[in-house]
Scaffold this motif. Structure first.
Motif, PDB file in Angstrom:
ATOM      1  N   PRO A 136       0.829  -1.206   0.000  1.00 61.00           N
ATOM      2  CA  PRO A 136       0.000   0.000   0.000  1.00 61.00           C
ATOM      3  C   PRO A 136       0.866   1.260   0.000  1.00 61.00           C
ATOM      4  N   TYR A 137       0.431   2.262  -0.730  1.00 66.84           N
ATOM      5  CA  TYR A 137       1.135   3.536  -0.681  1.00 66.84           C
ATOM      6  C   TYR A 137       0.201   4.684  -1.055  1.00 66.84           C
ATOM      7  N   ARG A 138       0.495   5.816  -0.473  1.00 65.43           N
ATOM      8  CA  ARG A 138      -0.283   7.029  -0.704  1.00 65.43           C
ATOM      9  C   ARG A 138       0.495   7.916  -1.664  1.00 65.43           C
ATOM     10  N   THR A 139      -0.220   8.567  -2.577  1.00 63.90           N
ATOM     11  CA  THR A 139       0.465   9.352  -3.611  1.00 63.90           C
ATOM     12  C   THR A 139      -0.215  10.698  -3.840  1.00 63.90           C
ATOM     13  N   THR A 140       0.595  11.734  -3.892  1.00 62.90           N
ATOM     14  CA  THR A 140       0.136  13.034  -4.368  1.00 62.90           C
ATOM     15  C   THR A 140       0.491  13.126  -5.839  1.00 62.90           C
ATOM     16  N   VAL A 141      -0.502  13.415  -6.675  1.00 63.25           N
ATOM     17  CA  VAL A 141      -0.295  13.434  -8.128  1.00 63.25           C
ATOM     18  C   VAL A 141       0.097  14.844  -8.560  1.00 63.25           C
ATOM     19  N   ARG A 142       1.368  15.009  -8.948  1.00 61.80           N
ATOM     20  CA  ARG A 142       1.870  16.323  -9.343  1.00 61.80           C
ATOM     21  C   ARG A 142       1.632  16.629 -10.823  1.00 61.80           C
ATOM     22  N   ALA A 143       1.549  15.590 -11.632  1.00 63.36           N
ATOM     23  CA  ALA A 143       1.420  15.785 -13.092  1.00 63.36           C
ATOM     24  C   ALA A 143       0.129  16.518 -13.432  1.00 63.36           C
ATOM     25  N   ARG A 144       0.231  17.418 -14.400  1.00 61.98           N
ATOM     26  CA  ARG A 144      -0.927  18.180 -14.847  1.00 61.98           C
ATOM     27  C   ARG A 144      -1.294  17.886 -16.298  1.00 61.98           C
ATOM     28  N   SER A 145      -0.477  17.084 -16.976  1.00 65.53           N
ATOM     29  CA  SER A 145      -0.804  16.646 -18.337  1.00 65.53           C
ATOM     30  C   SER A 145      -0.037  15.358 -18.620  1.00 65.53           C
ATOM     31  N   PHE A 146      -0.567  14.565 -19.533  1.00 62.18           N
ATOM     32  CA  PHE A 146       0.068  13.291 -19.858  1.00 62.18           C
ATOM     33  C   PHE A 146       1.442  13.513 -20.488  1.00 62.18           C
ATOM     34  N   GLU A 147       1.622  14.667 -21.121  1.00 62.24           N
ATOM     35  CA  GLU A 147       2.889  14.972 -21.781  1.00 62.24           C
ATOM     36  C   GLU A 147       4.059  15.061 -20.792  1.00 62.24           C
ATOM     37  N   LEU A 161      -6.862   1.400  -6.959  1.00 63.93           N
ATOM     38  CA  LEU A 161      -6.666   2.842  -6.810  1.00 63.93           C
ATOM     39  C   LEU A 161      -7.913   3.460  -6.189  1.00 63.93           C
ATOM     40  N   PHE A 162      -7.719   4.304  -5.164  1.00 61.60           N
ATOM     41  CA  PHE A 162      -8.830   5.005  -4.521  1.00 61.60           C
ATOM     42  C   PHE A 162      -8.480   6.484  -4.403  1.00 61.60           C
ATOM     43  N   VAL A 163      -9.366   7.342  -4.867  1.00 60.10           N
ATOM     44  CA  VAL A 163      -9.115   8.784  -4.840  1.00 60.10           C
ATOM     45  C   VAL A 163      -9.494   9.345  -3.467  1.00 60.10           C
ATOM     46  N   LEU A 164      -8.503   9.861  -2.759  1.00 59.45           N
ATOM     47  CA  LEU A 164      -8.722  10.424  -1.422  1.00 59.45           C
ATOM     48  C   LEU A 164      -9.173  11.873  -1.467  1.00 59.45           C
ATOM     49  N   ARG A 165      -8.582  12.644  -2.387  1.00 61.61           N
ATOM     50  CA  ARG A 165      -8.854  14.074  -2.442  1.00 61.61           C
ATOM     51  C   ARG A 165      -8.664  14.575  -3.861  1.00 61.61           C
ATOM     52  N   GLY A 166      -9.530  15.492  -4.269  1.00 63.89           N
ATOM     53  CA  GLY A 166      -9.397  16.077  -5.599  1.00 63.89           C
ATOM     54  C   GLY A 166      -9.942  15.163  -6.688  1.00 63.89           C
ATOM     55  N   SER A 167      -9.465  15.380  -7.907  1.00 70.40           N
ATOM     56  CA  SER A 167      -9.888  14.569  -9.045  1.00 70.40           C
ATOM     57  C   SER A 167      -8.691  14.297  -9.946  1.00 70.40           C
ATOM     58  N   ILE A 168      -8.767  13.183 -10.657  1.00 75.51           N
ATOM     59  CA  ILE A 168      -7.676  12.774 -11.536  1.00 75.51           C
ATOM     60  C   ILE A 168      -8.230  12.293 -12.865  1.00 75.51           C
ATOM     61  N   SER A 198      -3.555  15.047 -12.348  1.00 75.10           N
ATOM     62  CA  SER A 198      -4.469  15.811 -11.495  1.00 75.10           C
ATOM     63  C   SER A 198      -5.304  16.760 -12.349  1.00 75.10           C
ATOM     64  N   THR A 199      -6.617  16.770 -12.112  1.00 76.64           N
ATOM     65  CA  THR A 199      -7.508  17.677 -12.845  1.00 76.64           C
ATOM     66  C   THR A 199      -8.183  18.673 -11.900  1.00 76.64           C
ATOM     67  N   SER A 200      -7.990  18.502 -10.590  1.00 75.42           N
ATOM     68  CA  SER A 200      -8.567  19.427  -9.614  1.00 75.42           C
ATOM     69  C   SER A 200      -7.638  20.613  -9.416  1.00 75.42           C
ATOM     70  N   GLU A 201      -8.149  21.657  -8.767  1.00 75.95           N
ATOM     71  CA  GLU A 201      -7.344  22.864  -8.555  1.00 75.95           C
ATOM     72  C   GLU A 201      -6.090  22.550  -7.748  1.00 75.95           C
ATOM     73  N   GLU A 202      -6.252  21.733  -6.694  1.00 76.57           N
ATOM     74  CA  GLU A 202      -5.106  21.285  -5.916  1.00 76.57           C
ATOM     75  C   GLU A 202      -4.671  19.904  -6.401  1.00 76.57           C
ATOM     76  N   ASP A 203      -3.411  19.559  -6.153  1.00 72.11           N
ATOM     77  CA  ASP A 203      -2.936  18.236  -6.527  1.00 72.11           C
ATOM     78  C   ASP A 203      -3.771  17.166  -5.832  1.00 72.11           C
ATOM     79  N   ALA A 204      -4.202  16.183  -6.606  1.00 70.08           N
ATOM     80  CA  ALA A 204      -5.028  15.118  -6.061  1.00 70.08           C
ATOM     81  C   ALA A 204      -4.194  14.170  -5.213  1.00 70.08           C
ATOM     82  N   GLU A 205      -4.841  13.478  -4.277  1.00 70.80           N
ATOM     83  CA  GLU A 205      -4.191  12.448  -3.476  1.00 70.80           C
ATOM     84  C   GLU A 205      -4.934  11.136  -3.658  1.00 70.80           C
ATOM     85  N   VAL A 206      -4.187  10.052  -3.806  1.00 70.68           N
ATOM     86  CA  VAL A 206      -4.791   8.739  -4.001  1.00 70.68           C
ATOM     87  C   VAL A 206      -4.115   7.716  -3.099  1.00 70.68           C
TER      88      VAL A 206
END
Length: 211
Positions: A136-147, A161-168, A198-206
């Motif tokens: 198990p591991y928790r991740t903050t998603v920094r990427a803002r585009s697939f590129e 995968l479970f989204v804790l905060r924000g949207s991805i 990440s697609t939310s205003e803040e970086d998402a957490e999963v």
């Protein structure tokens, strides 16, 4: 620094749960018969029923289970197909009946083992337990585009995968990207290329659980 979660491979090698083979520490050839019997009983099969499914004589199965003979390669293949299991399952050490397990590992908030990458901020959890069946591991998603990824992320095993905060946006090699929101989850084969954005205003957490 690569986006590939190298710590997963390192943890699986350390814990002996590699998907592409079995570590020497988990293989106990002398207990193969015990393992065959354990699998048969777990499926509520009699020797006669297992004999019909595998095409092996009842007497042969009995001798294998009692360690009186070692199964040939052909017999092993029949066991695997007939019992509906994978080859690694047959060679995994049988469970002991020493009583209920009582292991536990607590990871306080923010005290996991960090593994930063250019697109993810991973925090590995439950690092004190050995021989885990999942990682198990928790991740903050920094990427803002697939590129931002140099290539698909892929590794062996399956992943929840479970989204804790924000949207991805969950990008996968064989499907159209799909947006997931807080509380949403996904389960997939992680040998398939995948990446999160990440697609939310803040970086998402999963939360990820890999096995």
């Amino acid at each position: 620094m690569s986006d590939e979660p190298h710590f997963l491979k390192e943890e699986k090698e350390k814990l002996g749960i590699q998907r592409n083979g079995i570590s020497e520490a988990t293989v106990e050839p002398m207990q193969l018969g015990k393992r065959v019997k354990e699998i048969r009983l777990s499926k509520n099969l009699t020797l006669e029923e297992a004999s019909k499914l595998t095409g092996l004589a009842r007497s042969t199965l009995s001798k294998i289970e009692n360690e009186q003979i070692s199964p040939t390669f052909s017999a092993v293949n029949k066991l695997v197909k007939g019992l509906g299991i994978d080859m690694p399952q047959l060679f995994t050490a049988p469970r002991t009946s020493a009583g209920a397990g009582g292991r536990r590992d607590i990871t306080r908030g923010g005290e996991g083992q960090p593994y930063p990458t250019p697109t993810y901020e991973h925090e590995l959890l439950a690092t004190q337990l050995s021989a885990k069946k999942m990682i198990p591991y928790r991740t903050t998603v920094r990427a803002r585009s697939f590129e931002e990824y140099t290539d698909w992320v892929r590794h062996d095993g399956e992943e929840f995968l479970f989204v804790l905060r924000g949207s991805i946006s969950l990008c996968t090699e064989f499907y159209e990207p799909i947006e997931l929101f807080t509380g949403d989850s996904a389960y997939y084969d992680c040998e398939m290329g995948h990446a999160l954005v990440s697609t939310s205003e803040e970086d998402a957490e999963v939360i990820w659980v890999t096995a």
